[in-house]
Design a protein around this motif. Structure first.
Motif, PDB file in Angstrom:
ATOM      1  N   SER A 196      38.935  46.795  48.884  1.00  0.00           N
ATOM      2  CA  SER A 196      37.534  46.761  49.302  1.00  0.00           C
ATOM      3  C   SER A 196      36.693  45.948  48.327  1.00  0.00           C
ATOM      4  N   GLY A 197      35.603  45.412  48.819  1.00  0.00           N
ATOM      5  CA  GLY A 197      34.688  44.659  47.967  1.00  0.00           C
ATOM      6  C   GLY A 197      34.040  45.542  46.917  1.00  0.00           C
ATOM      7  N   ASP A 198      33.779  46.797  47.265  1.00  0.00           N
ATOM      8  CA  ASP A 198      33.171  47.736  46.318  1.00  0.00           C
ATOM      9  C   ASP A 198      34.074  47.943  45.106  1.00  0.00           C
ATOM     10  N   LEU A 199      35.363  48.130  45.342  1.00  0.00           N
ATOM     11  CA  LEU A 199      36.304  48.319  44.233  1.00  0.00           C
ATOM     12  C   LEU A 199      36.379  47.065  43.380  1.00  0.00           C
ATOM     13  N   LEU A 200      36.431  45.905  44.000  1.00  0.00           N
ATOM     14  CA  LEU A 200      36.489  44.648  43.251  1.00  0.00           C
ATOM     15  C   LEU A 200      35.240  44.450  42.402  1.00  0.00           C
ATOM     16  N   ALA A 201      34.073  44.783  42.953  1.00  0.00           N
ATOM     17  CA  ALA A 201      32.820  44.622  42.207  1.00  0.00           C
ATOM     18  C   ALA A 201      32.790  45.552  40.996  1.00  0.00           C
ATOM     19  N   LEU A 202      33.263  46.777  41.164  1.00  0.00           N
ATOM     20  CA  LEU A 202      33.315  47.709  40.037  1.00  0.00           C
ATOM     21  C   LEU A 202      34.296  47.224  38.971  1.00  0.00           C
ATOM     22  N   ALA A 203      35.442  46.726  39.412  1.00  0.00           N
ATOM     23  CA  ALA A 203      36.432  46.201  38.468  1.00  0.00           C
ATOM     24  C   ALA A 203      35.859  45.022  37.695  1.00  0.00           C
ATOM     25  N   ALA A 204      35.138  44.153  38.386  1.00  0.00           N
ATOM     26  CA  ALA A 204      34.522  43.001  37.723  1.00  0.00           C
ATOM     27  C   ALA A 204      33.490  43.464  36.705  1.00  0.00           C
TER      28      ALA A 204
END
Length: 248
Positions: A196-204
């Motif tokens: 998900s984009g949400d997970l990627l944004a948090l990881a970033a």
């Protein structure tokens, strides 16, 4: 005993549902729900609910709700007991389900949240130190390339010196596990085809935060990985549109 257990569980569900509703509609009222959250924790701890392998989705729902409340209270001193309880529950869930994306993400968020106090102090200190420069009242300032190199070298030395201070050390200590858990969550989500984009944004965010408090020998790699995660969000259908709506 079974009836008592079921009654406790119904009460817990109702309390957590109210916490979710409050956080969505009137988050400033979070203090009124702290007692309910602690009652949920106490009730769950005396039941076998968290050990039931058939209740994973509901377990995640309860932990996430209480963790969201703890995050909401962060700027007001936090709810360390609630946050610690959630961390323990995530770890227990992950122990039994090592590739559970929600548990990995929840742990990443927990450590990222814990780092915010130190990151905030670092930001204020850096802003204060950078505002001390003033231009002379008279005359013309001639800024040569030699001056630029000298100032850059001095800034680098000062930056390296700050990396040894307590806030930087504490921040790194909390962001390292955040980055690790988010990396694992992203890998698991990719394998399960549910990225998900949400997970990627948090990881970033976690990688950028760690890069900002790390030595130059490692921060470039962290920033590069953060950029890769952000690029991947552009491949998630509808994420950027949804993110834009949330930002406004």
């Amino acid at each position: 005993m079974d009836r008592e257990f079921q009654e406790r569980l119904v009460t817990c569900r109702t309390s957590v549902a109210r916490i979710y509703s409050m956080l969505q509609t009137s988050p400033d009222e979070w203090e009124s729900y702290v007692g309910s959250a602690r009652s949920v924790m106490a009730s769950i701890d005396v039941t076998p609910f968290m050990a039931d392998p058939n209740k994973i989705e509901e377990q995640i729902w309860i932990i996430e709700g209480l963790q969201k409340l703890a995050f909401r209270a962060q700027g007001s001193g936090g709810l360390s007991d609630v946050a610690d309880w959630c961390l323990r529950q995530w770890l227990s869930l992950l122990h039994n389900h090592p590739e559970n994306i929600d548990a990995l993400k929840g742990l990443g968020q927990a450590w990222l949240s814990r780092a915010q106090t130190y990151l905030g102090r670092i930001h204020r200190e850096d802003s204060s130190s950078s505002s001390g420069f003033s231009q002379p009242h008279n005359g013309v300032v001639v800024y040569t390339s030699s001056d630029e190199e000298r100032d850059a070298a001095a800034a680098a030395v000062e930056a390296d010196a700050r990396l040894h201070t307590a806030d930087y050390v504490e921040a790194r200590g909390m962001l390292l596990p955040a980055v690790e858990y988010f990396q694992r969550a992203v890998r698991a989500a990719e394998l399960q085809r549910v990225l998900s984009g949400d997970l990627l944004a948090l990881a970033a965010e976690a990688h950028i935060s760690l890069g900002n408090v790390s030595y130059s020998t490692t921060n470039e790699r962290l920033f590069h990985q953060a950029l890769e995660y952000l690029r991947k969000t552009t491949q998630i259908p509808g994420f950027l549109d949804e993110y834009g709506r949330l930002e406004h």
